[in-house]
Design a protein around this motif. Structure first.
Motif, mmCIF file in Angstrom:
data_model
loop_
_atom_site.group_PDB
_atom_site.id
_atom_site.type_symbol
_atom_site.label_atom_id
_atom_site.label_comp_id
_atom_site.label_asym_id
_atom_site.label_seq_id
_atom_site.Cartn_x
_atom_site.Cartn_y
_atom_site.Cartn_z
ATOM 1 N N LYS A 1 0.834 -1.197 0.000
ATOM 2 C CA LYS A 1 0.000 0.000 0.000
ATOM 3 C C LYS A 1 0.873 1.252 0.000
ATOM 4 O O LYS A 1 1.819 1.374 0.753
ATOM 5 N N ILE A 2 0.511 2.180 -0.856
ATOM 6 C CA ILE A 2 1.224 3.439 -0.989
ATOM 7 C C ILE A 2 0.454 4.511 -0.223
ATOM 8 O O ILE A 2 -0.767 4.571 -0.287
ATOM 9 N N GLY A 3 1.188 5.347 0.464
ATOM 10 C CA GLY A 3 0.594 6.519 1.095
ATOM 11 C C GLY A 3 0.931 7.739 0.263
ATOM 12 O O GLY A 3 2.025 7.848 -0.277
ATOM 13 N N VAL A 4 -0.011 8.636 0.140
ATOM 14 C CA VAL A 4 0.227 9.916 -0.521
ATOM 15 C C VAL A 4 -0.129 10.985 0.504
ATOM 16 O O VAL A 4 -1.225 10.980 1.054
ATOM 17 N N LEU A 5 0.822 11.856 0.763
ATOM 18 C CA LEU A 5 0.624 12.927 1.736
ATOM 19 C C LEU A 5 0.597 14.258 1.004
ATOM 20 O O LEU A 5 1.587 14.665 0.391
ATOM 21 N N LEU A 6 -0.552 14.918 1.037
ATOM 22 C CA LEU A 6 -0.690 16.250 0.468
ATOM 23 C C LEU A 6 -0.393 17.253 1.587
ATOM 24 O O LEU A 6 -1.042 17.221 2.633
ATOM 25 N N LEU A 7 0.601 18.084 1.377
ATOM 26 C CA LEU A 7 0.978 19.082 2.372
ATOM 27 C C LEU A 7 0.493 20.456 1.943
ATOM 28 O O LEU A 7 0.601 20.825 0.777
ATOM 29 N N ASN A 8 -0.036 21.190 2.913
ATOM 30 C CA ASN A 8 -0.462 22.540 2.618
ATOM 31 C C ASN A 8 -0.200 23.421 3.823
ATOM 32 O O ASN A 8 0.176 22.938 4.889
ATOM 33 N N LEU A 9 -0.406 24.700 3.656
ATOM 34 C CA LEU A 9 -0.151 25.689 4.679
ATOM 35 C C LEU A 9 -1.103 25.542 5.859
ATOM 36 O O LEU A 9 -0.707 25.637 7.006
ATOM 37 N N GLY A 10 -2.360 25.313 5.575
ATOM 38 C CA GLY A 10 -3.381 25.313 6.619
ATOM 39 C C GLY A 10 -3.978 26.692 6.726
ATOM 40 O O GLY A 10 -3.508 27.655 6.113
ATOM 41 N N GLY A 11 -5.013 26.787 7.510
ATOM 42 C CA GLY A 11 -5.662 28.080 7.699
ATOM 43 C C GLY A 11 -6.718 27.958 8.762
ATOM 44 O O GLY A 11 -7.193 26.859 9.063
ATOM 45 N N PRO A 12 -7.085 29.077 9.364
ATOM 46 C CA PRO A 12 -8.092 29.033 10.420
ATOM 47 C C PRO A 12 -9.442 28.588 9.855
ATOM 48 O O PRO A 12 -9.861 29.057 8.807
ATOM 49 N N GLU A 13 -10.077 27.677 10.566
ATOM 50 C CA GLU A 13 -11.381 27.184 10.103
ATOM 51 C C GLU A 13 -12.528 28.040 10.617
ATOM 52 O O GLU A 13 -13.606 28.040 10.032
ATOM 53 N N THR A 14 -12.275 28.760 11.722
ATOM 54 C CA THR A 14 -13.269 29.674 12.286
ATOM 55 C C THR A 14 -12.556 30.973 12.656
ATOM 56 O O THR A 14 -11.322 31.027 12.707
ATOM 57 N N LEU A 15 -13.315 32.002 12.956
ATOM 58 C CA LEU A 15 -12.712 33.269 13.365
ATOM 59 C C LEU A 15 -11.958 33.113 14.682
ATOM 60 O O LEU A 15 -10.946 33.778 14.905
ATOM 61 N N LYS A 16 -12.406 32.221 15.529
ATOM 62 C CA LYS A 16 -11.740 31.943 16.807
ATOM 63 C C LYS A 16 -10.344 31.352 16.586
ATOM 64 O O LYS A 16 -9.459 31.500 17.431
ATOM 65 N N ASP A 17 -10.126 30.731 15.452
ATOM 66 C CA ASP A 17 -8.838 30.089 15.139
ATOM 67 C C ASP A 17 -7.802 31.049 14.561
ATOM 68 O O ASP A 17 -6.635 30.677 14.431
ATOM 69 N N VAL A 18 -8.194 32.262 14.205
ATOM 70 C CA VAL A 18 -7.301 33.160 13.467
ATOM 71 C C VAL A 18 -6.033 33.474 14.255
ATOM 72 O O VAL A 18 -4.921 33.319 13.744
ATOM 73 N N GLN A 19 -6.171 33.927 15.498
ATOM 74 C CA GLN A 19 -4.983 34.318 16.261
ATOM 75 C C GLN A 19 -4.052 33.124 16.510
ATOM 76 O O GLN A 19 -2.844 33.248 16.284
ATOM 77 N N PRO A 20 -4.548 31.945 16.950
ATOM 78 C CA PRO A 20 -3.608 30.827 17.127
ATOM 79 C C PRO A 20 -2.959 30.369 15.813
ATOM 80 O O PRO A 20 -1.789 29.978 15.801
ATOM 81 N N PHE A 21 -3.697 30.434 14.713
ATOM 82 C CA PHE A 21 -3.112 30.108 13.415
ATOM 83 C C PHE A 21 -1.974 31.076 13.091
ATOM 84 O O PHE A 21 -0.887 30.672 12.680
ATOM 85 N N LEU A 22 -2.229 32.372 13.268
ATOM 86 C CA LEU A 22 -1.193 33.372 12.997
ATOM 87 C C LEU A 22 0.018 33.158 13.900
ATOM 88 O O LEU A 22 1.158 33.315 13.463
ATOM 89 N N TYR A 23 -0.213 32.788 15.142
ATOM 90 C CA TYR A 23 0.912 32.502 16.038
ATOM 91 C C TYR A 23 1.762 31.368 15.467
ATOM 92 O O TYR A 23 2.990 31.475 15.408
ATOM 93 N N ASN A 24 1.114 30.278 15.057
ATOM 94 C CA ASN A 24 1.858 29.149 14.483
ATOM 95 C C ASN A 24 2.666 29.584 13.268
ATOM 96 O O ASN A 24 3.805 29.166 13.084
ATOM 97 N N LEU A 25 2.078 30.429 12.455
ATOM 98 C CA LEU A 25 2.748 30.926 11.254
ATOM 99 C C LEU A 25 3.973 31.767 11.614
ATOM 100 O O LEU A 25 5.082 31.516 11.132
ATOM 101 N N PHE A 26 3.782 32.747 12.481
ATOM 102 C CA PHE A 26 4.872 33.671 12.809
ATOM 103 C C PHE A 26 5.919 33.060 13.745
ATOM 104 O O PHE A 26 7.037 33.567 13.828
ATOM 105 N N ALA A 27 5.584 31.990 14.437
ATOM 106 C CA ALA A 27 6.553 31.318 15.309
ATOM 107 C C ALA A 27 7.520 30.450 14.515
ATOM 108 O O ALA A 27 8.532 29.996 15.050
#
Length: 168
Positions: free
Chosen positions: A32-58
């Motif tokens: 069996k082969i695994g395929v991993l699609l990698l992406n940046l990610g993004g906040p799924e809700t407005l509540k997620d925006v600040q922690p997402f930005l922290y992860n990005l800038f850290a």
């Protein structure tokens, strides 16, 4: 220890003993082969925006501080994310309250899985995000639990940067 920087480049990888990732370009894939699609990610809700930005800038690949200033990486990421969040929240609110990136990437993963299965390829397709859920590290753990030994990694980042290529 898995070198996540190394697996952010397109290739076929063998997950070996002690989590060592070995790159190779074998075309003989009986298991069996695994395929991993990698992406940046993004906040799924407005509540997620600040922690997402922290992860990005850290991430030292995003903001590279010289010498002893590297010790300021996380406090600077916290300050920047808190100050930037209100403006970013307005932008995300304007497009429905969160980033569509996870949904789009999941749709791509499903389409790829269906296309490969239609060609009788024994495959599991995974989605890993660098700065939001599901984090790449978590997905790699699932890949190991699924006993995937051959892994094709496809970064879906649209830009050339150190975080996607490992080079300036």
């Amino acid at each position: 220890m898995i070198d996540f920087q190394a697996i952010c480049r397109v290739g076929v990888y063998t997950l070996g003993e002690n989590d060592v990732v070995e790159s190779h370009h074998s075309h003989a894939m009986e298991e069996k082969i695994g395929v991993l699609l990698l992406n940046l990610g993004g906040p799924e809700t407005l509540k997620d925006v600040q922690p997402f930005l922290y992860n990005l800038f850290a991430d030292p690949d995003i903001i590279q501080l010289p010498g002893l200033f590297k010790l300021l990486q996380w406090p600077l990421a916290k300050l920047t994310s808190v100050l930037r969040a209100p403006k970013s929240e307005k932008g995300y609110a304007a497009i429905g309250g969160g980033s569509p990136l996870r949904k789009i990437t999941d749709e791509q993963a499903n389409a790829l899985r269906m296309a490969l299965e239609a060609k009788n390829v024994n495959v599991s397709v995974y989605v890993g995000m660098r700065y939001w859920y599901p984090f790449t590290e978590e997905v790699i753990e699932q890949i190991k639990l699924d006993r995937i030994k051959k892994l094709v990694v496809l970064p879906l980042y649209p830009q050339f940067s150190i975080s996607t290529t490992g080079r300036d």
